[in-house]
Design an enzyme around this catalytic site. Sequence first.
Site, PDB file in Angstrom:
ATOM      1  N   ASP A 173       0.868  -1.168   0.000  1.00 10.09           N
ATOM      2  CA  ASP A 173       0.000   0.000   0.000  1.00 10.09           C
ATOM      3  C   ASP A 173       0.913   1.228   0.000  1.00 10.09           C
ATOM      4  O   ASP A 173       2.111   1.117   0.301  1.00 10.09           O
ATOM      5  CB  ASP A 173      -0.900  -0.037   1.243  1.00 10.09           C
ATOM      6  N   ASP A 212      -0.212   5.067   1.020  1.00 11.67           N
ATOM      7  CA  ASP A 212      -0.504   5.963   2.137  1.00 11.67           C
ATOM      8  C   ASP A 212      -0.513   5.205   3.460  1.00 11.67           C
ATOM      9  O   ASP A 212      -1.273   4.254   3.644  1.00 11.67           O
ATOM     10  CB  ASP A 212      -1.863   6.638   1.929  1.00 11.67           C
ATOM     11  N   ASP A 255      -1.695  -0.875   6.186  1.00 10.63           N
ATOM     12  CA  ASP A 255      -1.884  -0.179   7.458  1.00 10.63           C
ATOM     13  C   ASP A 255      -3.344   0.015   7.828  1.00 10.63           C
ATOM     14  O   ASP A 255      -3.633   0.678   8.824  1.00 10.63           O
ATOM     15  CB  ASP A 255      -1.205   1.204   7.419  1.00 10.63           C
TER      16      ASP A 255
END
Length: 205
Positions: free
Chosen positions: A25, A27, A181
């Site tokens: 990922d 961000d 996250d």
Amino acid sequence: MEPTSERPFVQDADYANEFAGLIFDCDGTLSHSMPLHYVAWRDTMSRHGIVFTEGRFYSMGGMPSEKIITTLSQEQDVSVDADALAAEKEAAFANLIDQLPALEIVVDVARRHHGRMPMSVASGGIRPIIDRQLAKMGIAELFDAIVTAEDTKLHKPEPDVFLEAARRMGVEPTQCLVFEDSPLGFQAAEAAGMKWIDVRPWHPS
């Protein structure tokens, strides 16, 4: 589905011995961008009479901007143009990109495995913003594929973005390891049949 395929993050681990591809990922994973995204979201939404708390923001991580806006505006009975508001928010974030720090412990994983196995970025963000972040951190050349919100019809927690990343790398999904996250991202990795690592413990406090 309750996520069950979490792996521990082991610093300096060699993942090439166990997996055929790595998916990151962007961000909150490669970049420590989420605090900046929240500032852009909070300020933009408040100008249009929509309250967006920090807790709710993090719970919606990985969701496309238009879907976030539609959900919140319906909940709060505020009429807005979701596409226009999403563009306004992205412009606000773009103005903050010069402040963007890399999440170095995760970037180090990508650097150590570059050239040894296929790697990709799979994000719910839009391509211009993801490209700018990767360029700002100087890591765009590490990845064989970059998949963003424009590339799939369905988004996290659906597995499509991760499956597309695996397809572009030429790797079987079950042979991929995902670095993420957000809970939506964990669910998406799980649905794709992939193992995943939660990088949130390495976010700066």
